[in-house]
Each structure stands twice: as C-alpha cells, then as structure tokens.
Write a protein that holds these residues in place. Structure first.
Motif, PDB file in Angstrom:
ATOM      1  N   LEU A  85       0.845  -1.196   0.000  1.00 60.18           N
ATOM      2  CA  LEU A  85       0.000   0.000   0.000  1.00 60.18           C
ATOM      3  C   LEU A  85       0.879   1.244   0.000  1.00 60.18           C
ATOM      4  O   LEU A  85       1.721   1.430   0.883  1.00 60.18           O
ATOM      5  CB  LEU A  85      -0.912  -0.011   1.226  1.00 60.18           C
ATOM      6  N   GLY A  86       0.709   2.096  -0.994  1.00 56.85           N
ATOM      7  CA  GLY A  86       1.526   3.297  -1.118  1.00 56.85           C
ATOM      8  C   GLY A  86       1.094   4.384  -0.147  1.00 56.85           C
ATOM      9  O   GLY A  86      -0.092   4.520   0.180  1.00 56.85           O
ATOM     10  N   THR A  87       2.044   5.170   0.304  1.00 56.08           N
ATOM     11  CA  THR A  87       1.775   6.242   1.271  1.00 56.08           C
ATOM     12  C   THR A  87       0.745   7.232   0.750  1.00 56.08           C
ATOM     13  O   THR A  87      -0.166   7.645   1.472  1.00 56.08           O
ATOM     14  CB  THR A  87       3.083   6.980   1.620  1.00 56.08           C
ATOM     15  N   THR A  88       0.863   7.619  -0.511  1.00 54.70           N
ATOM     16  CA  THR A  88      -0.035   8.615  -1.098  1.00 54.70           C
ATOM     17  C   THR A  88      -1.481   8.152  -1.104  1.00 54.70           C
ATOM     18  O   THR A  88      -2.410   8.941  -0.945  1.00 54.70           O
ATOM     19  CB  THR A  88       0.394   8.936  -2.545  1.00 54.70           C
ATOM     20  N   TYR A  89      -1.692   6.835  -1.267  1.00 52.73           N
ATOM     21  CA  TYR A  89      -3.045   6.295  -1.408  1.00 52.73           C
ATOM     22  C   TYR A  89      -3.548   5.597  -0.140  1.00 52.73           C
ATOM     23  O   TYR A  89      -4.635   5.027  -0.140  1.00 52.73           O
ATOM     24  CB  TYR A  89      -3.084   5.308  -2.588  1.00 52.73           C
ATOM     25  N   LYS A  90      -2.745   5.657   0.929  1.00 51.60           N
ATOM     26  CA  LYS A  90      -3.083   4.935   2.155  1.00 51.60           C
ATOM     27  C   LYS A  90      -4.411   5.404   2.739  1.00 51.60           C
ATOM     28  O   LYS A  90      -5.281   4.595   3.077  1.00 51.60           O
ATOM     29  CB  LYS A  90      -1.959   5.120   3.182  1.00 51.60           C
ATOM     30  N   LYS A  91      -4.580   6.712   2.868  1.00 52.85           N
ATOM     31  CA  LYS A  91      -5.799   7.255   3.480  1.00 52.85           C
ATOM     32  C   LYS A  91      -7.025   6.861   2.684  1.00 52.85           C
ATOM     33  O   LYS A  91      -8.043   6.436   3.238  1.00 52.85           O
ATOM     34  CB  LYS A  91      -5.698   8.771   3.596  1.00 52.85           C
ATOM     35  N   GLN A  92      -6.946   6.996   1.347  1.00 54.83           N
ATOM     36  CA  GLN A  92      -8.068   6.639   0.474  1.00 54.83           C
ATOM     37  C   GLN A  92      -8.442   5.172   0.638  1.00 54.83           C
ATOM     38  O   GLN A  92      -9.626   4.824   0.732  1.00 54.83           O
ATOM     39  CB  GLN A  92      -7.696   6.929  -0.979  1.00 54.83           C
ATOM     40  N   PHE A  93      -7.426   4.292   0.692  1.00 53.68           N
ATOM     41  CA  PHE A  93      -7.702   2.861   0.804  1.00 53.68           C
ATOM     42  C   PHE A  93      -8.296   2.515   2.164  1.00 53.68           C
ATOM     43  O   PHE A  93      -9.223   1.703   2.257  1.00 53.68           O
ATOM     44  CB  PHE A  93      -6.429   2.047   0.583  1.00 53.68           C
ATOM     45  N   LEU A  94      -7.782   3.114   3.234  1.00 51.89           N
ATOM     46  CA  LEU A  94      -8.281   2.807   4.570  1.00 51.89           C
ATOM     47  C   LEU A  94      -9.737   3.246   4.734  1.00 51.89           C
ATOM     48  O   LEU A  94     -10.522   2.581   5.411  1.00 51.89           O
ATOM     49  CB  LEU A  94      -7.398   3.458   5.631  1.00 51.89           C
ATOM     50  N   VAL A  95     -10.102   4.358   4.095  1.00 51.91           N
ATOM     51  CA  VAL A  95     -11.508   4.772   4.101  1.00 51.91           C
ATOM     52  C   VAL A  95     -12.346   3.750   3.344  1.00 51.91           C
ATOM     53  O   VAL A  95     -13.410   3.325   3.787  1.00 51.91           O
ATOM     54  CB  VAL A  95     -11.661   6.174   3.462  1.00 51.91           C
ATOM     55  N   PHE A  96     -11.850   3.334   2.200  1.00 53.12           N
ATOM     56  CA  PHE A  96     -12.502   2.321   1.365  1.00 53.12           C
ATOM     57  C   PHE A  96     -12.668   1.018   2.143  1.00 53.12           C
ATOM     58  O   PHE A  96     -13.735   0.400   2.152  1.00 53.12           O
ATOM     59  CB  PHE A  96     -11.627   2.109   0.127  1.00 53.12           C
ATOM     60  N   LEU A  97     -11.599   0.606   2.835  1.00 54.25           N
ATOM     61  CA  LEU A  97     -11.615  -0.620   3.622  1.00 54.25           C
ATOM     62  C   LEU A  97     -12.599  -0.512   4.774  1.00 54.25           C
ATOM     63  O   LEU A  97     -13.347  -1.441   5.078  1.00 54.25           O
ATOM     64  CB  LEU A  97     -10.209  -0.918   4.150  1.00 54.25           C
ATOM     65  N   GLY A  98     -12.616   0.654   5.419  1.00 59.89           N
ATOM     66  CA  GLY A  98     -13.529   0.859   6.538  1.00 59.89           C
ATOM     67  C   GLY A  98     -14.983   0.762   6.142  1.00 59.89           C
ATOM     68  O   GLY A  98     -15.818   0.223   6.880  1.00 59.89           O
ATOM     69  N   GLU A  99     -15.301   1.262   4.938  1.00 57.20           N
ATOM     70  CA  GLU A  99     -16.681   1.196   4.448  1.00 57.20           C
ATOM     71  C   GLU A  99     -17.119  -0.237   4.186  1.00 57.20           C
ATOM     72  O   GLU A  99     -18.298  -0.564   4.256  1.00 57.20           O
ATOM     73  CB  GLU A  99     -16.813   2.020   3.166  1.00 57.20           C
ATOM     74  N   LYS A 100     -16.158  -1.113   3.871  1.00 58.24           N
ATOM     75  CA  LYS A 100     -16.468  -2.496   3.528  1.00 58.24           C
ATOM     76  C   LYS A 100     -16.295  -3.461   4.704  1.00 58.24           C
ATOM     77  O   LYS A 100     -16.542  -4.648   4.561  1.00 58.24           O
ATOM     78  CB  LYS A 100     -15.557  -2.958   2.380  1.00 58.24           C
ATOM     79  N   THR A 101     -15.843  -2.949   5.843  1.00 55.15           N
ATOM     80  CA  THR A 101     -15.570  -3.823   6.986  1.00 55.15           C
ATOM     81  C   THR A 101     -16.770  -3.867   7.918  1.00 55.15           C
ATOM     82  O   THR A 101     -17.304  -2.830   8.313  1.00 55.15           O
ATOM     83  CB  THR A 101     -14.332  -3.325   7.765  1.00 55.15           C
ATOM     84  N   MET A 102     -17.195  -5.083   8.280  1.00 55.22           N
ATOM     85  CA  MET A 102     -18.281  -5.254   9.228  1.00 55.22           C
ATOM     86  C   MET A 102     -17.761  -5.071  10.645  1.00 55.22           C
ATOM     87  O   MET A 102     -16.713  -5.607  11.002  1.00 55.22           O
ATOM     88  CB  MET A 102     -18.907  -6.639   9.067  1.00 55.22           C
ATOM     89  N   LYS A 103     -18.485  -4.295  11.429  1.00 52.65           N
ATOM     90  CA  LYS A 103     -18.040  -3.989  12.781  1.00 52.65           C
ATOM     91  C   LYS A 103     -19.153  -4.270  13.782  1.00 52.65           C
ATOM     92  O   LYS A 103     -20.328  -4.037  13.511  1.00 52.65           O
ATOM     93  CB  LYS A 103     -17.620  -2.520  12.881  1.00 52.65           C
ATOM     94  N   SER A 104     -18.748  -4.741  14.945  1.00 51.60           N
ATOM     95  CA  SER A 104     -19.707  -4.960  16.021  1.00 51.60           C
ATOM     96  C   SER A 104     -20.051  -3.624  16.661  1.00 51.60           C
ATOM     97  O   SER A 104     -19.219  -2.711  16.735  1.00 51.60           O
ATOM     98  CB  SER A 104     -19.104  -5.901  17.072  1.00 51.60           C
ATOM     99  N   LYS A 105     -21.280  -3.479  17.097  1.00 47.65           N
ATOM    100  CA  LYS A 105     -21.701  -2.248  17.778  1.00 47.65           C
ATOM    101  C   LYS A 105     -21.257  -2.230  19.238  1.00 47.65           C
ATOM    102  O   LYS A 105     -21.389  -1.243  19.930  1.00 47.65           O
ATOM    103  CB  LYS A 105     -23.220  -2.115  17.698  1.00 47.65           C
ATOM    104  N   ARG A 106     -20.702  -3.373  19.689  1.00 47.82           N
ATOM    105  CA  ARG A 106     -20.207  -3.433  21.066  1.00 47.82           C
ATOM    106  C   ARG A 106     -18.827  -2.802  21.146  1.00 47.82           C
ATOM    107  O   ARG A 106     -18.159  -2.579  20.150  1.00 47.82           O
ATOM    108  CB  ARG A 106     -20.144  -4.881  21.541  1.00 47.82           C
TER     109      ARG A 106
END
Length: 248
Positions: free
Chosen positions: A223-244
């Motif tokens: 993962l390149g430094t320049t695109y890290k933030k964009q990818f992590l946002v993308f990953l966060g949108e696709k990651t299932m998270k517990s409400k706990r």
C-alpha cells in the motif's frame, strides 16, 4: 423484484437451521433450495449449476470450518451471509468476501433488515449500465482486439507506457496509462488505486496484513503512502463492525 433469491443454509445446529428456514419462508423474495447440517456434504453437493443467490454459513462446524468451506464455494453463490455466535470471525469473514455478518441469536428484525440491504444491492446491480461491463484493448497484432470483462479484473499494474491487466484467467498487456484506466473505472465502486503502479479490485482481495494487500491470484501489493488514506476509508466502508465496545 419478481425473481426470488435461491437460498442455502449450512449449519450443524438443527435449531439454527429451523429458525432460518422459518425466516426464509416468511420473506416473499426468498426461497429455500436446500440445507446442510454436514459441511463436508455441502462441499461435495453444491455446484454452480444450483444457481444459488444466498448461502447462510455457520462458522463453528465439525469436520470443516465455515471459513474453509466459504473459500471453497464462494464462487458458487452471489451472496455469502455469515451466521455465528462469535464476533471473533468478523475479520475472517471479510477475507472470504462475506456480504453480511449476523450474530446469533438472530432476530427476525435483524434478518429482514439484512435481506433488505441485499435486495437493494441486487437492484443497484441491475440498474448498472451494461455498456460499462467490458472494454476492448488492442493486441500486438494488427487489427486484433481482446475483450476485457471488468468483473474479471483482479489488478492493474503500471509499466511505464504500458499496463498489465491481471484477470481471473490470464494477464494482458496494453498500450494504456494507469490514468486512462483509472478514469475508465472511476464509476465502479469495486476498484481502488492503492499505489502509483497498482489498481486493485476489492472483489479479489483475500487479506490485508499491515500495509500489504493480498489478492486471490496470490500476488501481494504494498500500500503506497499517497493512497493509504483513500484505501483505509474504502476498507472501513467495507468492513463489518460490532456495535459493542471491542478493542481494535
């Protein structure tokens, strides 16, 4: 939506199967095709010819884990819904491209809301313009072209004035720039640029380990430094998270 979604249940607990059967029978857009209480039997009997739309997959089963079975049959179902009593499988579920993650005990309201999300995504796919599903590239032979199905693209690799387009079946070299392909794919939510020389499809990411992205063709992309933030946002949108409140 006129066509009902074909469903398969894989769970070694009989009461869990019975509950999902009741829920499926209640929903007008669903129909149960079959169910399995033995994961090995499911592995042997499920085929692409079954035209399965949704698999409800338990995680803890004797003989074969739900994760291993999901990997083996993921390409035989449109949607994969993980059903488990443990939140610890959330990361693994992301790795096998699960669309939803339901924690047991599963209430009718949670089940219905989950199905509504899947139906909405089904409608969105149907409304996608068919012309954007593929494009052609010139080959190194005069007046010869190769068709590239966008859904089959795993990764695009930049090579100076050329690109390598890695698909599920083969790799193509084209006289195109990364910017030209990035523009072509900009309206497709599954593609993200992760480095100056790499665009990847989220559909074929199997693991993310630190700042290394591992794809279904076994290739590893840093993962390149320049695109890290964009990818992590993308990953966060696709990651299932517990409400706990669970530690990261």
């Amino acid at each position: 939506m006129d066509k009902k979604l074909n469903c398969v249940i894989i769970d070694d607990e009989k009461h869990a199967v019975e509950l999902l059967v009741d829920y499926i029978n209640t929903m007008p857009n669903l129909q149960l095709v079959k169910y399995f209480t033995n994961p090995l039997q499911a592995l042997m009997e499920i085929s692409a010819n079954d035209q399965i739309d949704i698999v409800f997959m338990d995680m803890d089963m004797p003989g074969m884990s739900g994760i291993d079975l999901s990997i083996a049959i993921r390409d035989k179902t449109k949607y994969l819904v993980v059903t488990t009593g443990h939140s610890k499988y959330a990361y693994e579920a992301f790795g096998v491209q699960a669309n939803e993650y339901l924690l047991k005990p599963i209430s009718m309201s949670k089940f219905a809301l989950m199905i509504k999300r899947l139906l909405n995504s089904e409608l969105a796919v149907k409304n996608t313009v068919a012309a954007d599903d593929f494009f052609f590239i010139k080959t190194d032979q005069v007046q010869k072209y190769t068709k590239i199905n966008i859904r089959d693209i795993i990764m695009i690799e930049g090579l100076n004035n050329y690109v390598k387009i890695h698909t599920v079946n083969e790799t193509h070299v084209a006289y195109l720039t990364m910017k030209e392909l990035e523009t072509k794919l900009q309206d497709n939510p599954n593609f993200v640029r992760v480095q100056r020389s790499f665009i990847v499809s989220m559909n074929y990411i199997t693991k993310v380990e630190g700042y290394t992205i591992i794809l279904s063709n076994k290739m590893e992309v840093p993962l390149g430094t320049t695109y890290k933030k964009q990818f992590l946002v993308f990953l966060g949108e696709k990651t299932m998270k517990s409400k706990r409140n669970v530690p990261d």
